[in-house]
Enzyme design. Structure first.
Site, PDB file in Angstrom:
ATOM      1  N   ARG A 117       0.947  -1.347   0.184  1.00 38.09           N
ATOM      2  CA  ARG A 117       0.102  -0.176   0.014  1.00 38.09           C
ATOM      3  C   ARG A 117       0.898   1.418  -0.150  1.00 38.09           C
ATOM      4  O   ARG A 117       2.105   1.039   0.230  1.00 38.09           O
ATOM      5  CB  ARG A 117      -0.984   0.004   1.255  1.00 38.09           C
ATOM      6  CG  ARG A 117       0.125  -0.054   2.414  1.00 38.09           C
ATOM      7  CD  ARG A 117      -1.003   0.111   3.721  1.00 38.09           C
ATOM      8  NE  ARG A 117      -0.030  -0.036   4.879  1.00 38.09           N
ATOM      9  CZ  ARG A 117      -0.357   0.220   6.158  1.00 38.09           C
ATOM     10  NH1 ARG A 117      -1.699   0.512   6.577  1.00 38.09           N
ATOM     11  NH2 ARG A 117       0.345   0.179   7.102  1.00 38.09           N
ATOM     12  N   GLU A 156      -0.933   8.154   5.799  1.00 42.64           N
ATOM     13  CA  GLU A 156       0.445   8.279   5.935  1.00 42.64           C
ATOM     14  C   GLU A 156       1.184   8.372   4.478  1.00 42.64           C
ATOM     15  O   GLU A 156       1.908   7.401   4.014  1.00 42.64           O
ATOM     16  CB  GLU A 156       0.832   6.954   6.393  1.00 42.64           C
ATOM     17  CG  GLU A 156       0.598   6.841   7.903  1.00 42.64           C
ATOM     18  CD  GLU A 156       1.251   5.853   8.492  1.00 42.64           C
ATOM     19  OE1 GLU A 156       1.604   4.758   7.939  1.00 42.64           O
ATOM     20  OE2 GLU A 156       1.258   5.894   9.753  1.00 42.64           O
ATOM     21  N   CYS A 167       7.004  10.786 -13.827  1.00 45.07           N
ATOM     22  CA  CYS A 167       7.577  11.783 -12.843  1.00 45.07           C
ATOM     23  C   CYS A 167       9.029  12.293 -12.979  1.00 45.07           C
ATOM     24  O   CYS A 167       9.092  13.544 -12.627  1.00 45.07           O
ATOM     25  CB  CYS A 167       7.698  10.685 -11.430  1.00 45.07           C
ATOM     26  SG  CYS A 167       6.421  10.347 -10.523  1.00 45.07           S
ATOM     27  N   GLU A 309      -3.072   7.742  15.341  1.00 44.87           N
ATOM     28  CA  GLU A 309      -2.988   6.307  15.715  1.00 44.87           C
ATOM     29  C   GLU A 309      -1.948   6.061  16.900  1.00 44.87           C
ATOM     30  O   GLU A 309      -0.814   6.849  17.031  1.00 44.87           O
ATOM     31  CB  GLU A 309      -2.347   5.578  14.516  1.00 44.87           C
ATOM     32  CG  GLU A 309      -3.352   5.406  13.347  1.00 44.87           C
ATOM     33  CD  GLU A 309      -2.770   4.796  12.225  1.00 44.87           C
ATOM     34  OE1 GLU A 309      -1.745   3.890  12.533  1.00 44.87           O
ATOM     35  OE2 GLU A 309      -2.922   5.093  11.037  1.00 44.87           O
ATOM     36  N   TRP A 317       5.123  -4.797  13.645  1.00 43.73           N
ATOM     37  CA  TRP A 317       6.166  -4.610  12.733  1.00 43.73           C
ATOM     38  C   TRP A 317       7.500  -4.045  13.328  1.00 43.73           C
ATOM     39  O   TRP A 317       8.445  -3.798  12.403  1.00 43.73           O
ATOM     40  CB  TRP A 317       5.766  -3.374  11.924  1.00 43.73           C
ATOM     41  CG  TRP A 317       5.090  -2.248  12.361  1.00 43.73           C
ATOM     42  CD1 TRP A 317       3.514  -1.800  12.766  1.00 43.73           C
ATOM     43  CD2 TRP A 317       5.784  -1.116  12.770  1.00 43.73           C
ATOM     44  NE1 TRP A 317       3.606  -0.738  13.343  1.00 43.73           N
ATOM     45  CE2 TRP A 317       4.755  -0.166  13.332  1.00 43.73           C
ATOM     46  CE3 TRP A 317       7.265  -0.741  12.700  1.00 43.73           C
ATOM     47  CZ2 TRP A 317       5.196   1.025  14.182  1.00 43.73           C
ATOM     48  CZ3 TRP A 317       7.381   0.759  13.140  1.00 43.73           C
ATOM     49  CH2 TRP A 317       6.637   1.433  13.693  1.00 43.73           C
ATOM     50  N   GLU A 357      -1.359  -7.765   9.671  1.00 42.85           N
ATOM     51  CA  GLU A 357      -1.717  -7.203  10.959  1.00 42.85           C
ATOM     52  C   GLU A 357      -2.728  -7.736  11.935  1.00 42.85           C
ATOM     53  O   GLU A 357      -2.877  -7.228  12.990  1.00 42.85           O
ATOM     54  CB  GLU A 357      -2.241  -5.505  10.699  1.00 42.85           C
ATOM     55  CG  GLU A 357      -1.070  -4.754  10.068  1.00 42.85           C
ATOM     56  CD  GLU A 357      -1.367  -3.357   9.968  1.00 42.85           C
ATOM     57  OE1 GLU A 357      -2.538  -3.043   9.680  1.00 42.85           O
ATOM     58  OE2 GLU A 357      -0.462  -2.496   9.888  1.00 42.85           O
ATOM     59  N   HIS A 360      -1.394  -7.415  15.497  1.00 41.40           N
ATOM     60  CA  HIS A 360      -1.004  -6.103  15.745  1.00 41.40           C
ATOM     61  C   HIS A 360      -1.830  -5.869  17.046  1.00 41.40           C
ATOM     62  O   HIS A 360      -3.216  -6.504  17.117  1.00 41.40           O
ATOM     63  CB  HIS A 360      -1.284  -5.253  14.896  1.00 41.40           C
ATOM     64  CG  HIS A 360      -0.672  -3.741  15.159  1.00 41.40           C
ATOM     65  ND1 HIS A 360      -1.410  -2.851  15.955  1.00 41.40           N
ATOM     66  CD2 HIS A 360       0.145  -3.030  14.512  1.00 41.40           C
ATOM     67  CE1 HIS A 360      -0.694  -1.749  16.155  1.00 41.40           C
ATOM     68  NE2 HIS A 360       0.276  -1.716  15.071  1.00 41.40           N
TER      69      HIS A 360
HETATM   70  C1  GAL Z   1       0.481   2.758  10.826  1.00 42.28           C
HETATM   71  C2  GAL Z   1      -0.757   2.678   9.591  1.00 42.28           C
HETATM   72  C3  GAL Z   1      -1.884   1.633  10.027  1.00 42.28           C
HETATM   73  C4  GAL Z   1      -1.230   0.636  10.660  1.00 42.28           C
HETATM   74  C5  GAL Z   1      -0.351   0.932  11.666  1.00 42.28           C
HETATM   75  C6  GAL Z   1       0.395  -0.295  12.571  1.00 42.28           C
HETATM   76  O1  GAL Z   1       1.656   3.277  10.119  1.00 42.28           O
HETATM   77  O2  GAL Z   1      -1.416   4.083   9.293  1.00 42.28           O
HETATM   78  O3  GAL Z   1      -2.645   1.588   8.744  1.00 42.28           O
HETATM   79  O4  GAL Z   1      -0.749  -0.090   9.618  1.00 42.28           O
HETATM   80  O5  GAL Z   1       0.578   1.566  11.256  1.00 42.28           O
HETATM   81  O6  GAL Z   1       1.090  -0.176  13.444  1.00 42.28           O
END
Ligand code: GAL
Length: 680
Positions: A117, A156, A167, A309, A317, A357, A360
């Protein structure tokens, strides 16, 4: 403040999460439970639709908004507002295959497959058109929906750069606009070096690290081009929903975007914060770093921001990510509010069942239990936020630290006698840390666009690339009575990364010139030795590592001298009285102990206001914020043991319990207390 910026004054603090409702359409019981638990956790907002393009437009030109209608209605019925996303952060597979040009191309000329993405070409007219279409549909459909609070534009953005023909053509046009002629460009990039002269614009390809002006301009271009994409993306939103404020979630400042420039085009700054809590023997250095980033995000617009967030427990991650220990979630959430956040949100409300995720952290895990500690922690944050409404502006700091993206990029590209551990960001944080420890509020500034007049002290670590306007503004600031602190590796190149010939423009203000920079291996010994009876009242010796400028003073007076090697006795820290002000130069990389002692002395000299006057225990800090007509004091303990803070005179009241407090406050391990300051 523009009208729309002013309009975003919710009379409560936001509490919510990224909610991936579309992943659970086949699980009605789960959806039902979600809303019950959202209410229980005092959630009043959800970010929705972020990665939902494939659900909204399953085939080209065929739209399905039914599920989103249902979600928006249900949110509204439950008293929850929506931060409604545009879905450009991830493109549908059908689109990537029908229009390969929307996929990014890497520096080797390879077009990426459809994967991951945040990897679209920012120039592609096709992608821009597709984004315009879906955003127009969203804006028209939901413009009057009572749940809509704000736009969450894409997700992001990054300045990764795309090397496709489109480009490159846009880059060359950007360069023509900047330089006018190839001669001017060849001069600015000093291309006679290694026979790099360009004789046609089409020869320019941004893949050559040996031409640093080229690569610096490429980074500037990729940032500008993503901003241009963003501006195209928001056109339909502005056209159809002129009253709905918009944000886009920023990240830590190392993604290749000049956020100072982005911030001018958004209404509310928001960011995604993922500190590595529990990753070090002590917690508080992570807290310092996190506070720095919160302050940076508050400073982009000098307005309250949103924590868009954060994880309620762990990520999946980072190399190792421990779940937050008891206390840490409330503490870290309130830390954001203390530094100017008007809301705390999480990634993610419910843990995905599949995909990368799925492990997560989330408010609701796979074993969805309201008795889980994470859920209880989230509830507790909700209860605190509810007590703090309404929030208003942020306090005005007397200290500012210059944070310049273009300087960071140029410094990273530069080939210096020492290339290891240049660490621009880390050094900015090292200069920030003593203020955190003293509870002295501090802003971050861009310098060229910031109003410098409210400040008594401006710090600009490692200002390698010196734009003309910044040099002039710092000079005026000092002449008019301000104090500036500069360090080694400053004022070496101009905006084009060309070295200044002869004296740096900083020479009059610094009252010195730099002959050479010594660079140190780990086994080398260097120190700075304080002069007797210096202005700061400091004494003793401190280690110098990594970089040591060897300077000649004109009008500057040494505060400290080097202690070793062939330049022993030469100035290592200087003060230059200049106009009505003063400029300090810290010529070598000093350790945190020196920075602490130096800034403590300077703060005392300049009588900088502190949130709490008494010295704070190590790892404890305080911030003040106005909420309506009340002042709240946020007392935060990042130590694993209880701590006590001595209060200034006056009456204080615990914001949550109403308990009256005098003289001192006890903080639990990883504890936070918010107290109202009442006048006596
Ligand atoms: C952010 C992102 C989220 C999710 C999150 C996980 O960078 O915007 O969609 O992936 O990390 O920590």
């Amino acid at each position: 403040m523009t009208q729309i910026e002013q309009r975003f004054q919710p009379n409560f603090l936001l509490h919510g999460a990224d909610y991936n409702y579309e992943q659970w359409l086949d699980y009605p019981d789960i959806l039902e439970e979600d809303f019950r638990l959202m209410r229980e956790a005092n959630c009043n907002v959800m970010s929705v639709g972020i990665f939902s393009w494939a659900m909204l437009e399953p085939a080209e030109g065929q739209y399905d908004f039914e599920w989103l209608d249902q979600l928006m209605d249900t949110l509204h019925e439950n008293g929850i507002q929506a931060i409604l996303a545009t879905p450009s952060g991830a493109k549908p597979a059908w689109m990537s295959h029908a229009y390969p040009e929307i996929r990014r191309v890497d520096a080797q000329g390879r077009r990426e497959p459809h994967f991951q993405r945040h990897n679209h070409c920012p120039t592609s007219p096709v992608y821009r058109q597709k984004v315009r279409q879906i955003n127009t549909h969203l804006a028209k459909r939901y413009r009057a929906h009572p749940a809509v609070l704000m736009w969450h534009v894409s997700n992001e953005y990054n300045g990764g750069g795309c090397h496709c023909d489109l480009c490159y053509a846009a880059f060359r046009a950007w360069l023509r606009n900047r330089y006018g002629t190839l001669d001017a460009l060849n001069h600015a990039w000093w291309t006679t070096f290694w026979s790099h002269r360009y004789t046609d614009w089409s020869q320019i390809e941004p893949v050559d690290g040996s031409i640093q002006g080229l690569m610096l301009d490429w980074q500037r271009f990729t940032s500008d081009q993503m901003l241009d994409f963003f501006l195209a993306e928001i056109e339909p939103l502005r056209a159809h929903t002129p009253d709905v404020p918009l944000t886009t979630n920023f990240m830590r400042p190392d993604v290749g975007l000049d956020y100072w420039r982005f911030a001018q085009h958004i209404d509310v700054v928001s960011w995604d914060s993922y500190p590595r809590w529990h990753s070090q023997p002590e917690e508080w250095p992570v807290a310092v770093e996190t506070a720095f980033y919160h302050d940076l995000h508050r400073s982009y617009k000098n307005q309250p921001f949103l924590l868009m967030e954060s994880t309620p427990s762990h990520t999946n991650w980072q190399g190792i990510s421990r779940p937050k220990k008891p206390g840490m979630h409330l503490l870290s959430s309130m830390q954001a509010v203390a530094h100017g956040a008007d809301g705390v949100q999480y990634f993610q409300w419910r843990q995905s069942r599949g995909g990368t995720e799925k492990f997560h952290g989330a408010v609701i895990g796979h074993v969805a239990s309201r008795n889980a500690r994470v859920f209880q922690d989230v509830k507790s944050v909700g209860a605190h936020l509810a007590q703090l409404s309404p929030a208003t502006s942020v306090s005005q700091a007397e200290v500012a630290l210059l944070y310049d993206f273009q300087n960071e990029w140029a410094l990273t590209l530069a080939q210096l006698p020492r290339n290891e551990e240049k660490q621009y960001q880390e050094r900015c944080i090292a200069h920030y840390r003593p203020f955190w420890q003293m509870a002295v509020p501090i802003d971050l500034i861009a310098c060229s666009t910031s109003n410098l007049m409210p400040y008594k002290l401006i710090i600009a670590p490692m200002l390698y690339l010196l734009r003309q306007d910044i040099a002039a503004r710092l000079d005026t600031f000092v002449r008019r009575g301000g104090t500036v602190v500069l360090t080694y590796l400053s004022g070496l190149v101009d905006e084009s990364d060309l070295c200044f010939i002869g004296a740096s423009p900083l020479r009059p203000m610094l009252g010195l010139w730099v002959e050479q920079t010594d660079v140190l291996f780990d086994h080398n010994t260097q120190t700075l030795e304080l002069e007797a009876d210096n202005d700061l009242g400091m004494s003793g010796s401190y280690p110098i590592t990594h970089f040591a400028d060897i300077v000649h003073t004109d009008t500057a007076i040494p505060v400290a001298r080097y202690g070793h090697d062939y330049y022993a006795g030469q100035a290592a820290v200087t003060i230059n009285r200049y106009g009505a002000g003063q400029c300090f130069y810290v010529a070598g990389r000093a350790d945190t102990r020196f920075l602490h002692d130096f800034y403590t002395a300077l703060s005392n000299n300049l009588q900088l206001a502190r949130a709490v006057s008494a010295p704070l225990p190590l790892g404890v800090t305080a911030q003040q914020r106005r909420h309506g007509d009340q002042t709240a004091l946020y007392l935060m303990n990042f130590q694993p043991s209880s701590q006590t803070v001595e209060l200034d005179g006056g009456i204080y009241e615990d914001a949550l319990t109403g308990e009256r407090l005098r003289h001192s406050v006890d903080l639990e391990p990883l504890g936070v207390r918010i107290v109202w300051q009442r006048l006596q």
